[in-house]
Design a protein around this motif. Structure first.
Motif, PDB file in Angstrom:
ATOM      1  N   GLN A 365       0.895  -1.256   0.084  1.00 29.48           N
ATOM      2  CA  GLN A 365       0.064  -0.058  -0.231  1.00 29.48           C
ATOM      3  C   GLN A 365       0.918   1.323   0.036  1.00 29.48           C
ATOM      4  OE1 GLN A 365      -3.707  -0.065  -0.011  1.00 29.48           O
ATOM      5  NE2 GLN A 365      -2.839   2.146  -0.771  1.00 29.48           N
ATOM      6  N   ALA A 394      -8.171  -5.218   0.938  1.00 28.76           N
ATOM      7  CA  ALA A 394      -7.027  -4.541   0.665  1.00 28.76           C
ATOM      8  C   ALA A 394      -6.282  -5.639  -0.576  1.00 28.76           C
ATOM      9  CB  ALA A 394      -6.334  -4.463   1.861  1.00 28.76           C
ATOM     10  N   LEU A 398      -5.459  -3.722  -4.333  1.00 25.18           N
ATOM     11  CA  LEU A 398      -4.068  -3.762  -4.603  1.00 25.18           C
ATOM     12  C   LEU A 398      -3.519  -4.506  -5.779  1.00 25.18           C
ATOM     13  CD1 LEU A 398      -2.236  -3.768  -0.860  1.00 25.18           C
ATOM     14  CD2 LEU A 398      -2.212  -1.872  -2.801  1.00 25.18           C
TER      15      LEU A 398
END
Length: 544
Positions: A365, A394, A398
Motif C-alpha cells: 500500500q 485490501a 492492490l
C-alpha cells in the motif's frame, strides 16, 4: 502441416464466452478452431457412435488425425501456480520419510536407503517429509536420533513443510555449526545443554541447507526428467521454480541449453540475488527459452502454520504470546517490493500467517500510494493460509493474487484445529470469501511438500475434509471455480492468459483428458478422477 481434431467427448473450454465445445482442431501446437468453426465436411458424422464418416475423412485435408475422446472430458491442462521444480526433482533422490510413525521408523528408513544405494564414503545423505505432528513422540528428532542411523555420512532431514529440519553430528561438524554460531535473523538454531541439538528452523535452516552439496549433474538431469514425467501424470504442463537461488542457475541453464525440458518452467529468483540470477540466465526474462523463463522474484515473510512459525496477529492456541514470527522487517520487505517495481517484474511473497499478510499489504500500500505501478505487476501472496477475510478488500484493491494451498485442509487440517481453534481453522485458505469479493485466486501444492496432484486439490477445495474426517467447509467452493483456479486464473497469474488457460483459437494446445466430467461428478469422488492423457503443444506427454 498436420492437424488433429478432437471429438465425441465433453470439452470444457474454461472460456466464459463459450464454456463448452463440440470439437477442437489443433495445428502445429496451436488451437485453430472449436466447434462450428471447422468445415462442414470435417464435422460430418461426428455424432455417429463410430466417429467421422468415411466421406468426412475422405474430404478432410491430408494429414488430418481424428481423435475420438470416447466420452472422456478434455479441458485446458493444469498450471502449477506455486511449487519448487528443482526441490521436487531432488526429492526423488532422497530418503522418503513421509508418514513415518516414530523416531525408530525414521532411523530404519535411513538405514534401508543406505543399504540399497551406492553412496560414496563421506557423501551427504538427505531425507525429506517427516512431520513431527505425526510422530508418536510429538517432537522433532535430534542429532542423537540421526546418529543412530548413520555416523560416517553427513545427514540432513527436512520437515514436510520445508521450513525446518535436523542435521546429524557429522553434518554439524562439516557446516561448522556450534553453540557459538550466530543465528540468522528470522530463524532459530536450537541449543540444549550448551550444544546444538541439530534442529534448525526457518532462515537458519534454509541458509545452512543451501550449503549442502548438490547431487551429481548426471543424477540431477535424470531426476529432472522423472519430475517432468510426474507433473505430466497429474495433468500439469506449466511448472514453477518457486525460489531460485544463484547456485541453481547453472542447472537451469543446462536444462535450457541441452533442451531437456518439455514442460514449461517459470523461475522466480531469490530476491536477494535477483540481479545475479538474471545475469546467469540471460535471454529468458519474461520469455520462454527452450521451455524456461524467469517470471520475477520471491521473498519469504514468515514460516509454517503446522510448525507454529507462521506469523499471526493473535496467539496460537494454548499460548498467551506465541504468534510465530516474521522473517523480514518492514523496511526490508518494502525494499524488495520497490525493487520489483524498479525491475518491472512480478513479486511472489510467502505469507502463511495473517500478520505476515498484513505486513505485505502494508508495504504494498505504501508503494502504491506513491503512484508506483505495483498493481500492474500482479504481485502474488503465496499460501495465504491464515489470510483474514477482513484483509481481502485490501488484497482486491492492490491487485494482489492470492495463491492458496487448499490441500492443507486435508493434510494438516486436524493440526490447524489444534493450533488455531475450530473457527480460525475453518476459514484457512479463504477461497469462498475471495470468490465472493471478486478476487481471482489460484491453487498450488508447493511440491515437494506434497505431490502436485491437482485433482486432489480440486477435491479438497470442494469438500474441505481433514484426514481425521472433520469438515472445515466454511470456505468450500464449487468444482467449476476450483478448475478456474488451476487453469485460466493460473494463466492470468503468469501473464499468459493470451497463450494458456482456456481452449480458444490461437492459444497453445495444452490439454488434459479426464475419464469423467468433474462438473458432473459427486464432489466426494473428484479425487478419484483419472488422468487419461496430458498434451503439451499438441503432443502427448503422458498417457495413462
Amino acid at each position: 502441416m498436420s492437424r488433429t481434431i478432437y471429438y465425441n467427448g465433453t470439452i470444457l473450454t474454461m472460456n466464459p464466452a463459450q464454456p463448452t465445445a463440440k470439437t477442437v482442431t489443433v495445428q502445429d501446437g496451436r488451437i485453430v478452431s472449436t466447434s462450428g468453426a471447422v468445415s462442414v465436411s470435417e464435422i460430418r458424422g461426428y455424432d455417429a457412435p463410430h466417429g467421422p464418416s468415411a466421406q468426412a475423412q475422405k474430404e478432410a485435408p491430408s494429414r488430418t488425425r481424428f481423435v475420438d475422446l470416447r466420452g472422456a472430458t478434455l479441458l485446458p491442462s493444469f498450471m502449477d501456480a506455486h511449487g519448487h521444480f528443482s526441490g521436487y526433482a531432488t526429492s526423488l533422490l532422497q530418503v522418503e520419510l513421509d508418514e513415518s510413525a516414530d523416531f525408530d521408523e525414521i532411523v530404519s528408513r535411513i538405514r534401508s536407503f543406505l543399504s540399497r544405494t551406492r553412496i560414496p564414503d563421506g557423501a551427504w545423505i538427505m531425507g525429506k517429509g517427516y512431520d513431527h505432528n505425526l510422530l508418536s513422540e510429538g517432537a522433532h528428532p535430534d542429532r542423537a536420533v540421526l546418529d543412530q542411523a548413520v555416523l560416517d555420512h553427513p545427514l540432513v532431514i527436512q520437515h514436510k513443510s520445508g521450513h525446518m529440519g535436523v542435521f546429524n553430528s557429522a553434518a554439524l561438524r562439516l557446516l561448522g555449526i556450534t553453540a557459538d554460531t550466530p543465528c540468522p535473523s528470522g530463524g532459530r538454531i536450537e541449543i540444549r545443554d550448551g550444544e546444538p541439538t541439530g534442529y534448525l528452523e526457518e532462515n537458519a535452516f534454509l541458509s545452512f541447507l543451501q550449503k549442502v552439496p548438490m547431487p551429481s549433474t548426471e543424477d540431477l538431469m535424470a531426476s529432472y526428467a522423472r519430475a517432468q514425467e510426474a507433473y505430466a501424470s497429474y495433468g500439469i504442463t506449466t511448472v514453477q521454480e518457486g525460489m531460485l537461488p544463484l547456485p541453481l542457475a547453472p542447472l537451469c541453464r543446462t536444462l535450457m541449453e541441452q533442451k531437456l525440458l518439455w514442460l514449461d518452467v517459470v523461475g522466480y529468483a531469490d530476491a536477494r540475488e535477483a540481479d545475479a540470477v538474471e545475469r546467469a540466465l540471460p535471454g529468458c526474462h519474461g520469455v520462454y527459452r527452450n521451455h524456461f523463463k524467469l517470471g520475477g522474484m520471491k521473498i519469504f515473510l514468515d514460516g509454517s502454520p503446522q510448525g507454529r512459525t507462521a506469523w499471526m496477529r493473535t496467539p496460537y492456541e494454548g499460548s498467551e504470546n506465541d504468534c510465530g514470527y516474521g522473517t523480514l522487517t518492514d523496511e526490508e520487505a518494502e525494499r524488495f517490493v520497490r525493487l520489483s517495481v524498479q525491475k518491472n517484474v512480478q513479486l511472489l511473497a510467502h505469507c502463511n500467517g495473517d500478520a505476515a499478510a498484513a505486513q505485505f499489504l502494508r508495504v504494498c500500500q505504501k508503494v502504491e500510494d506513491e503512484g508506483l505501478p505495483l498493481k500492474s505487476l500482479r504481485p502474488v501472496l503465496i499460501h495465504g493460509q491464515l489470510l483474514g477475510t477482513d484483509q481481502l478488500p485490501a488484497v482486491r484493491q492492490l491487485g494482489i493474487i492470492p495463491s492458496f494451498f487448499a490441500a492443507h485442509v486435508y493434510h494438516w487440517g486436524d493440526i490447524h484445529v489444534k493450533n488455531f481453534g475450530l473457527r480460525r481453522a475453518s476459514h484457512i485458505s479463504p477461497a469462498a470469501s475471495a470468490l465472493a469479493d471478486g478476487i481471482p485466486f489460484t491453487f498450488h501444492q508447493d511440491a515437494p511438500v506434497i505431490q502436485p496432484d491437482m485433482l486432489e486439490t480440486i477435491w479438497c477445495s470442494a469438500v474441505r475434509l481433514t484426514k481425521g474426517g472433520l469438515k472445515l467447509d466454511a470456505q468450500a467452493i464449487p468444482a467449476a471455480e476450483a478448475l478456474k483456479a488451476v487453469t485460466i486464473n493460473a494463466a492470468y497469474q503468469y501473464f499468459e492468459e493470451n497463450e494458456k488457460g482456456s481452449i480458444e483459437p490461437g492459444k497453445r494446445a495444452d490439454f488434459v483428458i479426464l475419464d469423467r466430467n468433474p462438473l458432473e461428478t459427486d464432489p466426494m469422488e473428484l479425487r478419484q478422477i483419472k488422468i487419461l492423457q496430458t498434451i503439451k503443444d499438441g503432443e502427448t506427454v503422458f498417457e495413462g
